[in-house]
Design an enzyme around this catalytic site. Structure first.
Site, PDB file in Angstrom:
ATOM      1  N   TRP A 143      10.209  -5.747  -2.024  1.00  0.00           N
ATOM      2  CA  TRP A 143      11.155  -5.783  -3.134  1.00  0.00           C
ATOM      3  C   TRP A 143      10.544  -6.085  -4.501  1.00  0.00           C
ATOM      4  O   TRP A 143      11.262  -6.161  -5.485  1.00  0.00           O
ATOM      5  CB  TRP A 143      12.278  -6.797  -2.851  1.00  0.00           C
ATOM      6  CG  TRP A 143      11.802  -8.131  -2.333  1.00  0.00           C
ATOM      7  CD1 TRP A 143      11.827  -8.550  -1.034  1.00  0.00           C
ATOM      8  CD2 TRP A 143      11.238  -9.215  -3.080  1.00  0.00           C
ATOM      9  NE1 TRP A 143      11.303  -9.820  -0.922  1.00  0.00           N
ATOM     10  CE2 TRP A 143      10.936 -10.254  -2.166  1.00  0.00           C
ATOM     11  CE3 TRP A 143      10.945  -9.426  -4.436  1.00  0.00           C
ATOM     12  CZ2 TRP A 143      10.369 -11.469  -2.554  1.00  0.00           C
ATOM     13  CZ3 TRP A 143      10.369 -10.629  -4.822  1.00  0.00           C
ATOM     14  CH2 TRP A 143      10.094 -11.631  -3.889  1.00  0.00           C
ATOM     15  N   GLY A 218       4.126  -5.319   2.677  1.00  0.00           N
ATOM     16  CA  GLY A 218       5.027  -6.464   2.826  1.00  0.00           C
ATOM     17  C   GLY A 218       4.244  -7.696   3.234  1.00  0.00           C
ATOM     18  O   GLY A 218       3.046  -7.811   2.935  1.00  0.00           O
ATOM     19  N   GLU A 240      -0.595  -3.136   3.774  1.00  0.00           N
ATOM     20  CA  GLU A 240      -0.912  -3.807   2.508  1.00  0.00           C
ATOM     21  C   GLU A 240      -0.093  -5.080   2.503  1.00  0.00           C
ATOM     22  O   GLU A 240       1.125  -5.039   2.340  1.00  0.00           O
ATOM     23  CB  GLU A 240      -0.542  -2.914   1.332  1.00  0.00           C
ATOM     24  CG  GLU A 240      -1.383  -1.659   1.293  1.00  0.00           C
ATOM     25  CD  GLU A 240      -0.836  -0.626   0.329  1.00  0.00           C
ATOM     26  OE1 GLU A 240       0.045  -0.968  -0.466  1.00  0.00           O
ATOM     27  OE2 GLU A 240      -1.284   0.512   0.399  1.00  0.00           O
ATOM     28  N   CYS A 274       1.662  -9.186  -5.188  1.00  0.00           N
ATOM     29  CA  CYS A 274       0.742  -9.529  -4.096  1.00  0.00           C
ATOM     30  C   CYS A 274      -0.591 -10.000  -4.653  1.00  0.00           C
ATOM     31  O   CYS A 274      -1.198 -10.923  -4.118  1.00  0.00           O
ATOM     32  CB  CYS A 274       0.557  -8.326  -3.176  1.00  0.00           C
ATOM     33  SG  CYS A 274       0.129  -6.821  -4.053  1.00  0.00           S
TER      34      CYS A 274
HETATM   35  P1  NAD Z   1       8.722  -8.393   4.140  1.00  0.00           P
HETATM   36  O1  NAD Z   1       7.552  -8.299   5.042  1.00  0.00           O
HETATM   37  O2  NAD Z   1       9.756  -9.394   4.414  1.00  0.00           O
HETATM   38  O3  NAD Z   1       9.498  -6.989   4.086  1.00  0.00           O
HETATM   39  C1  NAD Z   1       8.858  -5.786   3.727  1.00  0.00           C
HETATM   40  C2  NAD Z   1       9.616  -4.608   4.331  1.00  0.00           C
HETATM   41  O4  NAD Z   1       9.489  -4.666   5.758  1.00  0.00           O
HETATM   42  C3  NAD Z   1      11.113  -4.594   4.034  1.00  0.00           C
HETATM   43  O5  NAD Z   1      11.487  -3.254   3.787  1.00  0.00           O
HETATM   44  C4  NAD Z   1      11.707  -5.077   5.333  1.00  0.00           C
HETATM   45  O6  NAD Z   1      13.040  -4.655   5.543  1.00  0.00           O
HETATM   46  C5  NAD Z   1      10.768  -4.461   6.347  1.00  0.00           C
HETATM   47  N1  NAD Z   1      10.744  -5.108   7.676  1.00  0.00           N
HETATM   48  C6  NAD Z   1      11.073  -6.375   7.989  1.00  0.00           C
HETATM   49  N2  NAD Z   1      10.902  -6.596   9.314  1.00  0.00           N
HETATM   50  C7  NAD Z   1      10.420  -5.438   9.834  1.00  0.00           C
HETATM   51  C8  NAD Z   1       9.990  -5.032  11.134  1.00  0.00           C
HETATM   52  N3  NAD Z   1      10.030  -5.871  12.173  1.00  0.00           N
HETATM   53  N4  NAD Z   1       9.517  -3.784  11.289  1.00  0.00           N
HETATM   54  C9  NAD Z   1       9.428  -2.938  10.243  1.00  0.00           C
HETATM   55  N5  NAD Z   1       9.832  -3.250   8.997  1.00  0.00           N
HETATM   56  C10 NAD Z   1      10.314  -4.483   8.781  1.00  0.00           C
HETATM   57  O7  NAD Z   1       8.096  -8.563   2.678  1.00  0.00           O
HETATM   58  P2  NAD Z   1       8.879  -8.810   1.292  1.00  0.00           P
HETATM   59  O8  NAD Z   1       9.378 -10.220   1.298  1.00  0.00           O
HETATM   60  O9  NAD Z   1       9.804  -7.693   1.039  1.00  0.00           O
HETATM   61  O10 NAD Z   1       7.675  -8.664   0.241  1.00  0.00           O
HETATM   62  C11 NAD Z   1       6.865  -9.716  -0.157  1.00  0.00           C
HETATM   63  C12 NAD Z   1       5.505  -9.667   0.528  1.00  0.00           C
HETATM   64  O11 NAD Z   1       4.900  -8.387   0.330  1.00  0.00           O
HETATM   65  C13 NAD Z   1       4.534 -10.667  -0.048  1.00  0.00           C
HETATM   66  O12 NAD Z   1       3.819 -11.300   1.001  1.00  0.00           O
HETATM   67  C14 NAD Z   1       3.593  -9.807  -0.881  1.00  0.00           C
HETATM   68  O13 NAD Z   1       2.325 -10.364  -1.083  1.00  0.00           O
HETATM   69  C15 NAD Z   1       3.546  -8.569  -0.075  1.00  0.00           C
HETATM   70  N6  NAD Z   1       3.106  -7.424  -0.899  1.00  0.00           N
HETATM   71  C16 NAD Z   1       1.872  -6.865  -0.678  1.00  0.00           C
HETATM   72  C17 NAD Z   1       1.414  -5.823  -1.478  1.00  0.00           C
HETATM   73  C18 NAD Z   1       0.059  -5.192  -1.266  1.00  0.00           C
HETATM   74  O14 NAD Z   1      -0.167  -4.099  -1.785  1.00  0.00           O
HETATM   75  N7  NAD Z   1      -0.863  -5.816  -0.558  1.00  0.00           N
HETATM   76  C19 NAD Z   1       2.243  -5.328  -2.503  1.00  0.00           C
HETATM   77  C20 NAD Z   1       3.485  -5.934  -2.710  1.00  0.00           C
HETATM   78  C21 NAD Z   1       3.909  -6.959  -1.891  1.00  0.00           C
END
Ligand code: NAD
Length: 468
Positions: A143, A218, A240, A274
């Protein structure tokens, strides 16, 4: 926006049920998004599978469709940017910039060469390496930068000849649904399907046997679940994940001039990046001056509703994340933190937290050891540079990092010791197609960006011919 619809097989469609989308600047529901059913997900994956068979055959047609799609997206940047601010919270200029940036990314990707190598060619034989699409790609996004991260998957995956089913975060589904609607006007039906729903929908998508590649961005915790789901069919996977980026300031740096750069490297997008700077290591003799410089910028940053053009920092995106930031700051206080700026939830509706600068905590305190993903920055002293490097490397994360120094040579010496995907020098957050972007250790598997990102959506195929 009046209606948000999914894109499935070239059609716009709602669903039998819907879920609320909250504006983090008010804490109130302002729209709803369709809750994709299992049957609709199945239809999206089948449509992608069908569409991909023709899409992969004509590279020039792909380039043309992507260029056209980029123009359509550019024309809608303001409208989609406004949606992005409403659901994500970021300042409107940044949101419009994010959509325009995504259009640029799509346009640039349309011109990228597809790799093709002949590694041996003589009278005895010929070896040719070509790169082919995998088939149907599942893309799952978080998000914080929903539009840019979605496009960092869509553009290379589609150029490579894959089709896609994309699922945005349930906190920020609307701007991605709009992107699906816009791009569907330029792409053949089924090439890009955008579905919305909760975490369970993501799990169904990653477990589906017709998905050949998963591109996930995520948290580390979800990344582990995605990797486990991919394991069943040995699907290709790019992860990522989170980061806890250290910035190491060397003793020849000028603390007064670093205040602004370090502040924005940590607090851009209200710290929800991130690769934001998440902890700073500075020489003990410099710490007070540096903390003061960062805190001064923090106190002057205008926090507010992203729709207000004067806003520099918006709210935290959601109630759960706000609660986590409150908890980490309370824990730091309890462990002896000195607060130099902020420190409190703001007394207004919405999910606002003051930009917070603190010191006086050790590496074992949660605000340092964990990823805060919010507007809080701890600064820590060091006496010995070797020790600072060891502490910087001392987490399971390894996404970004930075070294700040008046000497490139000294900065380089430190940079090579840091175990991270990227080490920036005298900057942070600078992403470019000229470099791969990925994480070491638990921060990820594989890379995005430039030709490396493109190759991550392609299977290598070798023809090795014996001639004599
Ligand atoms: P999250 O892991 O909670 O969710 C990410 C996505 O995964 C959402 O669309 C969610 O609905 C989906 N999801 C949740 N459970 C799932 C499952 N079991 N199987 C498949 N999909 C599932 O992350 P968030 O809170 O949305 O984002 C924040 C995190 O993302 C932070 O840790 C941040 O550092 C990381 N992030 C990393 C990068 C990168 O490029 N390395 C970029 C942006 C954010």
């Amino acid at each position: 926006m009046d209606r948000a619809e999914m894109s499935i097989d070239g059609e716009q469609c709602g669903a039998d049920s819907a879920f609320d989308v909250i504006n983090p600047a008010t804490g109130e529901t302002f729209a709803q998004a369709p809750e994709c059913s299992a049957a609709q997900l199945q239809r999206a994956i089948a449509a992608a599978d069908r569409a991909q068979r023709a899409w992969k055959r004509d590279l020039n047609a792909r380039r043309t469709a992507m260029r056209n799609a980029a123009e359509l997206l550019q024309a809608r940047a303001e409208e989609i940017g406004r949606t992005l601010t409403l659901e994500q919270g970021k300042p409107i200029a940044h949101a419009i910039g994010e959509v325009a940036g995504a259009a640029n990314q799509l346009r640039a990707a349309a011109d990228m060469p597809i790799p093709h190598e002949v590694t041996h060619d003589d009278a005895r034989g010929r070896i040719e390496v070509t790169y082919r699409p995998y088939g149907v790609v599942a893309a799952i996004t978080p998000w914080n930068y929903p539009v840019l991260i979605a496009m960092s998957k869509i553009a290379p995956a589609l150029l490579a000849g894959n089709a896609m089913v994309l699922k945005p975060s349930p906190y920020t589904p609307l701007s991605t649904l709009q992107i699906g609607e816009v791009l569907s006007q330029a792409l053949p039906a089924g090439v890009l399907n955008v579905v919305s729903g909760g975490n369970e929908l993501g799990a169904q998508l990653t477990a589906h046997p017709d998905i050949k590649k998963i591109s996930f961005t995520g948290s580390v915790a979800t990344g582990r679940r995605v990797a486990a789901a991919a394991g069943e069919d040995l699907k290709r996977v790019t992860l990522e994940l989170g980061g806890n980026d250290p910035a190491i300031v060397l003793d020849d740096a000028d603390p007064a001039t670093l205040g602004g750069s370090l502040f924005w490297s940590a607090f851009m997008n209200s710290g929800q990046i991130c690769t934001a700077v998440k902890r700073v290591y500075a020489p003990a003799s410099m710490l007070a001056a540096l903390t003061e410089a960062v805190a001064t910028v923090a106190k002057s940053a205008k926090v507010g509703d992203g729709l207000d053009p004067d806003t520099m920092l918006g709210p935290i995106n959601n109630a759960m994340q706000l609660e986590r930031v409150c908890e980490l700051v309370a824990d730091a206080r309890q462990r002896g933190a000195v607060i130099h700026a902020g420190g409190e939830r703001m007394p207004r509706k919405g999910y606002f937290f003051e930009p917070t600068v603190l010191s006086g905590v050790g590496d074992d305190v949660r605000i340092v050891a964990e990823e805060q993903f919010g507007p809080v920055l701890p600064l820590l002293p060091y006496d010995d540079l070797e020790d600072a490097i060891e502490r910087a490397n001392g987490t399971h994360f390894g996404l970004g990092s930075s070294v700040w120094s008046a000497s490139s040579e000294r900065a380089r010496e430190v940079a090579i010791e840091i175990d991270a995907g990227t080490v920036w020098v005298n900057q942070h957050l600078a992403l470019t197609p000229k470099a791969p972007f990925g994480g070491a250790k638990c921060s990820g598997i594989g890379e995005a960006g430039g030709r490396w990102g493109l190759e991550s959506f392609m299977q290598k195929h070798v023809i090795n011919e014996r001639r004599a």
